[in-house]
Scaffold this motif. Sequence first.
Motif, short mmCIF file in Angstrom:
data_model
loop_
_atom_site.label_atom_id
_atom_site.label_comp_id
_atom_site.label_asym_id
_atom_site.label_seq_id
_atom_site.Cartn_x
_atom_site.Cartn_y
_atom_site.Cartn_z
N THR A 17 45.92 10.11 0.11
CA THR A 17 44.49 10.04 0.33
C THR A 17 43.85 11.35 -0.11
N ASN A 18 42.61 11.27 -0.58
CA ASN A 18 41.92 12.49 -0.97
C ASN A 18 41.07 13.05 0.17
N LEU A 19 41.15 12.43 1.33
CA LEU A 19 40.45 12.94 2.51
C LEU A 19 41.33 13.94 3.24
N SER A 20 40.72 15.00 3.71
CA SER A 20 41.48 15.96 4.52
C SER A 20 41.67 15.40 5.92
N ARG A 21 42.60 15.99 6.64
CA ARG A 21 42.82 15.56 8.03
C ARG A 21 41.56 15.78 8.86
N ARG A 22 40.86 16.86 8.58
CA ARG A 22 39.62 17.17 9.30
C ARG A 22 38.55 16.10 9.04
N LYS A 23 38.40 15.68 7.78
CA LYS A 23 37.41 14.66 7.44
C LYS A 23 37.75 13.33 8.11
N ILE A 24 39.02 12.98 8.12
CA ILE A 24 39.44 11.74 8.79
C ILE A 24 39.14 11.83 10.28
N SER A 25 39.45 12.98 10.88
CA SER A 25 39.20 13.19 12.30
C SER A 25 37.72 13.04 12.62
N ARG A 26 36.86 13.59 11.77
CA ARG A 26 35.40 13.49 11.99
C ARG A 26 34.92 12.05 11.83
N LYS A 27 35.47 11.32 10.86
CA LYS A 27 35.09 9.92 10.68
C LYS A 27 35.49 9.09 11.90
N LEU A 28 36.67 9.36 12.44
CA LEU A 28 37.11 8.65 13.64
C LEU A 28 36.22 8.96 14.83
#
Length: 64
Positions: A17-28
């Motif tokens: 995935t090109n999303l960072s862990r931080r970006k995924i965490s914020r989306k969740l």
Amino acid sequence: MNDHTAGDPMHKDVKCTNLSRRKISRKLKGLSTPAGKNIVSHLLYENGYRRRKPQKKANYGSTR
């Protein structure tokens, strides 16, 4: 995640995935499902996602 997922042609079971862990965490968190970066890492690993390694490209014709 589907819009941000790519596969590895050499290994069919590996996804990136090109999303960072931080970006995924914020989306969740925006979906009312808070999860920290460590939990996101664990979930990505369990679901067959691996970190995308940066590609080094030869810079032919560079003026430097």
